[in-house]
Design a protein around this motif. Structure first.
Motif, PDB file in Angstrom:
ATOM      1  N   VAL A  19       0.841  -1.195   0.000  1.00 25.02           N
ATOM      2  CA  VAL A  19       0.000   0.000   0.000  1.00 25.02           C
ATOM      3  C   VAL A  19       0.877   1.246   0.000  1.00 25.02           C
ATOM      4  O   VAL A  19       2.016   1.232   0.456  1.00 25.02           O
ATOM      5  CB  VAL A  19      -0.942   0.044   1.228  1.00 25.02           C
ATOM      6  N   THR A  20       0.306   2.326  -0.528  1.00 24.30           N
ATOM      7  CA  THR A  20       0.889   3.660  -0.387  1.00 24.30           C
ATOM      8  C   THR A  20       0.027   4.427   0.598  1.00 24.30           C
ATOM      9  O   THR A  20      -1.188   4.532   0.411  1.00 24.30           O
ATOM     10  CB  THR A  20       0.908   4.405  -1.736  1.00 24.30           C
ATOM     11  N   MET A  21       0.644   4.944   1.659  1.00 23.70           N
ATOM     12  CA  MET A  21      -0.093   5.672   2.674  1.00 23.70           C
ATOM     13  C   MET A  21      -0.325   7.108   2.221  1.00 23.70           C
ATOM     14  O   MET A  21       0.328   7.606   1.303  1.00 23.70           O
ATOM     15  CB  MET A  21       0.669   5.638   3.999  1.00 23.70           C
ATOM     16  N   THR A  22      -1.255   7.780   2.867  1.00 29.47           N
ATOM     17  CA  THR A  22      -1.551   9.164   2.489  1.00 29.47           C
ATOM     18  C   THR A  22      -0.371  10.092   2.745  1.00 29.47           C
ATOM     19  O   THR A  22      -0.302  11.186   2.154  1.00 29.47           O
ATOM     20  CB  THR A  22      -2.786   9.677   3.252  1.00 29.47           C
ATOM     21  N   ASP A  23       0.579   9.688   3.609  1.00 31.42           N
ATOM     22  CA  ASP A  23       1.775  10.508   3.835  1.00 31.42           C
ATOM     23  C   ASP A  23       2.896  10.181   2.850  1.00 31.42           C
ATOM     24  O   ASP A  23       3.999  10.714   2.954  1.00 31.42           O
ATOM     25  CB  ASP A  23       2.272  10.355   5.272  1.00 31.42           C
ATOM     26  N   GLY A  24       2.625   9.287   1.887  1.00 30.80           N
ATOM     27  CA  GLY A  24       3.605   8.954   0.866  1.00 30.80           C
ATOM     28  C   GLY A  24       4.476   7.756   1.174  1.00 30.80           C
ATOM     29  O   GLY A  24       5.249   7.320   0.310  1.00 30.80           O
ATOM     30  N   SER A  25       4.374   7.194   2.356  1.00 27.38           N
ATOM     31  CA  SER A  25       5.196   6.029   2.707  1.00 27.38           C
ATOM     32  C   SER A  25       4.602   4.757   2.106  1.00 27.38           C
ATOM     33  O   SER A  25       3.422   4.698   1.758  1.00 27.38           O
ATOM     34  CB  SER A  25       5.305   5.896   4.229  1.00 27.38           C
TER      35      SER A  25
ATOM     36  N   ASN B  46      -8.486   4.607   6.260  1.00 23.85           N
ATOM     37  CA  ASN B  46      -8.544   6.059   6.083  1.00 23.85           C
ATOM     38  C   ASN B  46      -7.172   6.689   5.882  1.00 23.85           C
ATOM     39  O   ASN B  46      -7.082   7.849   5.465  1.00 23.85           O
ATOM     40  CB  ASN B  46      -9.209   6.717   7.287  1.00 23.85           C
ATOM     41  N   GLU B  47      -6.105   5.932   6.192  1.00 24.83           N
ATOM     42  CA  GLU B  47      -4.740   6.456   6.062  1.00 24.83           C
ATOM     43  C   GLU B  47      -4.006   5.890   4.853  1.00 24.83           C
ATOM     44  O   GLU B  47      -2.848   6.223   4.627  1.00 24.83           O
ATOM     45  CB  GLU B  47      -3.951   6.126   7.329  1.00 24.83           C
ATOM     46  N   ILE B  48      -4.679   5.031   4.092  1.00 22.85           N
ATOM     47  CA  ILE B  48      -4.060   4.392   2.924  1.00 22.85           C
ATOM     48  C   ILE B  48      -4.507   5.118   1.670  1.00 22.85           C
ATOM     49  O   ILE B  48      -5.709   5.241   1.410  1.00 22.85           O
ATOM     50  CB  ILE B  48      -4.448   2.902   2.843  1.00 22.85           C
ATOM     51  N   ARG B  49      -3.545   5.598   0.893  1.00 20.05           N
ATOM     52  CA  ARG B  49      -3.887   6.280  -0.357  1.00 20.05           C
ATOM     53  C   ARG B  49      -4.355   5.281  -1.401  1.00 20.05           C
ATOM     54  O   ARG B  49      -5.352   5.498  -2.080  1.00 20.05           O
ATOM     55  CB  ARG B  49      -2.677   7.065  -0.890  1.00 20.05           C
ATOM     56  N   SER B  50      -3.633   4.179  -1.554  1.00 17.99           N
ATOM     57  CA  SER B  50      -4.007   3.216  -2.585  1.00 17.99           C
ATOM     58  C   SER B  50      -3.400   1.855  -2.315  1.00 17.99           C
ATOM     59  O   SER B  50      -2.387   1.735  -1.624  1.00 17.99           O
ATOM     60  CB  SER B  50      -3.549   3.702  -3.968  1.00 17.99           C
ATOM     61  N   ILE B  51      -4.047   0.831  -2.858  1.00 16.55           N
ATOM     62  CA  ILE B  51      -3.464  -0.503  -2.930  1.00 16.55           C
ATOM     63  C   ILE B  51      -2.495  -0.516  -4.102  1.00 16.55           C
ATOM     64  O   ILE B  51      -2.787   0.022  -5.172  1.00 16.55           O
ATOM     65  CB  ILE B  51      -4.564  -1.558  -3.159  1.00 16.55           C
ATOM     66  N   ASP B  52      -1.351  -1.137  -3.921  1.00 14.79           N
ATOM     67  CA  ASP B  52      -0.381  -1.255  -5.006  1.00 14.79           C
ATOM     68  C   ASP B  52      -0.290  -2.722  -5.418  1.00 14.79           C
ATOM     69  O   ASP B  52      -1.167  -3.521  -5.098  1.00 14.79           O
ATOM     70  CB  ASP B  52       0.974  -0.712  -4.570  1.00 14.79           C
ATOM     71  N   GLY B  53       0.764  -3.091  -6.122  1.00 18.73           N
ATOM     72  CA  GLY B  53       0.915  -4.474  -6.545  1.00 18.73           C
ATOM     73  C   GLY B  53       2.156  -4.651  -7.379  1.00 18.73           C
ATOM     74  O   GLY B  53       2.849  -3.694  -7.734  1.00 18.73           O
ATOM     75  N   ASP B  54       2.454  -5.910  -7.714  1.00 19.57           N
ATOM     76  CA  ASP B  54       3.613  -6.214  -8.540  1.00 19.57           C
ATOM     77  C   ASP B  54       3.376  -5.771  -9.980  1.00 19.57           C
ATOM     78  O   ASP B  54       4.312  -5.445 -10.702  1.00 19.57           O
ATOM     79  CB  ASP B  54       3.919  -7.709  -8.480  1.00 19.57           C
TER      80      ASP B  54
END
Length: 568
Positions: A18-24, A38-46
């Motif tokens: 995941v990418t958090m809303t703070d960019g981490s 609420n603190e996760i910007r998006s799900i990522d993946g390979d």
């Protein structure tokens, strides 16, 4: 290590990138993903497709926890959307649900391993290499992959879990391993039953500013249907994620596996929770307790997409005359798959609502249908809300047995543009895209006429002109549509887009003309014979005339507007 001591439970172990809303960037378990939604910007993946597959998995847990919201759908949905997961009721309900079904999310469980079948085996106990698990490794083409060499000999468990979910969503068709106990197996082989369920779709994910909003924006209530839908409704009593059902066996599941003679019959689809977790394959991961070493992939439950438009919520649909003839049915809808060669915004007219929204049932079947998620958001009326429309899809080749290319495109815009609350905005968007398509067609004609003037083939120049045209419009359209909302003056933005389009089309025309050869500038006479009348006509082709014809067409398409001469 004893078999019963080996465990990797997806509820508790980190595996979702995941990418958090703070960019981490983090890897989280399912429970952590919900608790911090609420603190996760998006799900990522390979690969990008994993975002769609993983979001569908989490969305199935939303359906399992909160149900189909039948009867009080709008009120309950707005409570979830506005209050967020941080409210105790929502968070506690999700944690309780996850704990209750926790035993069904262990990758290595002895009796019900997650998304797998315990004891699955072939007559010769073969296990395939991990290239069969990784979606972007074409057979025999290992140079164009995210993994290569020793990376395919073993795989970490978290990564394998992500690929397992992606495989059940997008696995190509083709011959599979023949599982012992499956009566469909012939000669030790499982013959093709089609691609995995999500591979049929032109996937549309509506993304909000955080994961919680994304999930709820894609969570459609059973109340999406109304009287105009002919009483259509999901089988809410039977619709459930796979982990709420009994563990599967190597055989096709009665009531879920769709017989060939029932293709197009709505009863096969059950509802969204079933489709979000559809088991198109029977799988078993081979492991040594620390890493994944191989995989067995066999046929699962066959399901074709014809007429699933009242059940699958995350794709648009088109009427198919060809399928109606093939199936001898009066009405067949197919998913509107995304074209890898077309930017998402070019297909926007099929997603926006307009003045005709909702009239298809009174005036006969519509040629196209919007996703149920968008129809539901029309009902809840949340007003101006910035979203990212994210498209996903796969184009298969060679009898759908290999992945040719994938689709991953985004468009930032206001939800109001897609909704029926302000249908006039849909008309503005539709007209703007139509203006681009017509203008680019005229640009193609300009390039073709200049090629004729030079005595050259026209196909290459016409194709290059079209590519240049759509490329030039891409960023301009994305910026323009992002500025539309409920306060937009439709006539102002129509004029604004007309000014932009004229300038781009004239500039591109000037560029094509400037590149013409001296032979094209001089030009030549071309004589053509009318096949019906036999009469012959001679036309002089040269750059100057081609430009005059082109400018005349553009002036007719987009009449002169004030301030045309301003810089872009």
């Amino acid at each position: 290590m004893p078999a019963n001591d080996i465990s990797f439970n997806l509820m508790d172990r980190p595996w979702i990138p995941v990418t958090m809303t703070d960019g981490s960037f983090l890897h989280l378990s399912i429970k952590e993903a919900f608790a911090q939604a609420n603190e996760i910007r998006s799900i990522d993946g390979d690969i990008p497709l994993q975002r769609f597959a993983l979001c569908r998995l989490l969305l199935a847990i939303i359906y399992g926890t909160f149900g189909h919201l039948r009867g009080s759908g709008i009120t309950d949905w707005k409570t979830l959307f506005n209050d967020g997961v941080e409210t105790r009721n929502a968070c506690d309900a999700l944690m309780d649900y996850c704990d209750y079904y926790r035993n069904r999310f262990d990758l290595f469980d002895d009796t019900a391993p997650f998304y797998q079948v315990a004891g699955l085996h072939t007559a010769k106990n073969e296990v395939s290499g991990l290239e069969r698990l990784v979606l972007d490794v074409p057979n025999g083409e290992k140079f164009f992959t995210t993994r290569s060499g020793e990376g395919l000999a073993t795989m970490g468990v978290p990564e394998a879990a992500r690929w397992l979910v992606t495989l059940q969503a997008f696995d190509p068709s083709g011959i599979k391993s023949g599982a012992v106990g499956d009566p469909r197996v012939k000669g030790g082989k499982g013959y093709p039953i089609g691609v995995a369920w999500a591979g049929h779709l032109g996937g549309d994910l509506i993304e909000g500013s955080d994961l919680w909003k994304t999930l709820i924006l894609n969570y459609a209530s059973a109340d999406v249907f109304d009287a105009g839908d002919g009483g259509a409704a999901w089988s809410v009593e039977d619709d459930a994620p796979i982990w709420e059902r009994q563990p599967l066996t190597e055989q096709a599941e009665p009531g879920f596996d769709q017989p060939m003679d029932r293709t197009g019959e709505a009863g096969s689809f059950i509802g969204p929770a079933s489709l979000l977790t559809w088991q198109s394959r029977r799988v078993l991961l081979a492991h040594d307790g620390e890493t994944i070493t191989g995989v067995l992939i066999c046929n699962g439950d066959r399901l074709k997409p014809q007429n699933a438009h009242r059940y699958e919520t995350m794709t648009a649909w088109r009427r198919s005359n060809a399928q109606e003839k093939t199936l001898k049915m009066p009405l067949v809808y197919m998913p509107r798959k995304h074209d890898p060669a077309r930017a998402l915004w070019r297909g926007l007219p099929t997603l926006v609502a307009d003045e005709q929204a909702g009239k298809e049932h009174r005036e006969g079947p519509s040629e196209s249908l919007r996703p149920l998620t968008l129809r539901w958001l029309d009902k809840v009326k949340i007003g101006d809300f910035p979203v990212r429309l994210h498209s996903f899809g796969v184009e298969y080749g060679s009898n759908e047995a290999v992945v040719d290319t994938t689709v991953d495109d985004v468009l930032d815009l206001n939800l109001t543009v897609l909704s029926s609350q302000h249908p006039e905005l849909g008309g503005v968007v539709r007209d703007a895209v139509g203006m681009v398509d017509t203008g680019v067609q005229e640009l193609r004609n300009l390039a073709g006429n200049i090629a004729i003037a030079a005595g050259l083939p026209v196909d290459g120049p016409r194709a290059r002109a079209a590519d240049a045209g759509y490329t030039a419009f891409d960023s301009a359209f994305r910026q323009w549509v992002q500025g539309l909302d409920s306060d937009t003056d439709t006539e102002d933005v129509r004029q604004q887009w007309s000014m932009i389009a004229r300038r781009i089309l004239f500039r591109l025309g000037d560029q094509i003309a400037a590149q013409a050869s001296s032979r094209a500038i001089v030009g030549r006479d071309v004589t053509r014979r009318n096949p019906k009348t036999g009469a012959s006509t001679t036309t002089h082709y040269c750059v100057a005339l081609a430009e005059i014809w082109y400018r005349g067409k553009i002036n007719k398409l987009i009449p002169d507007v004030p301030n045309e001469g301003e810089n872009e």
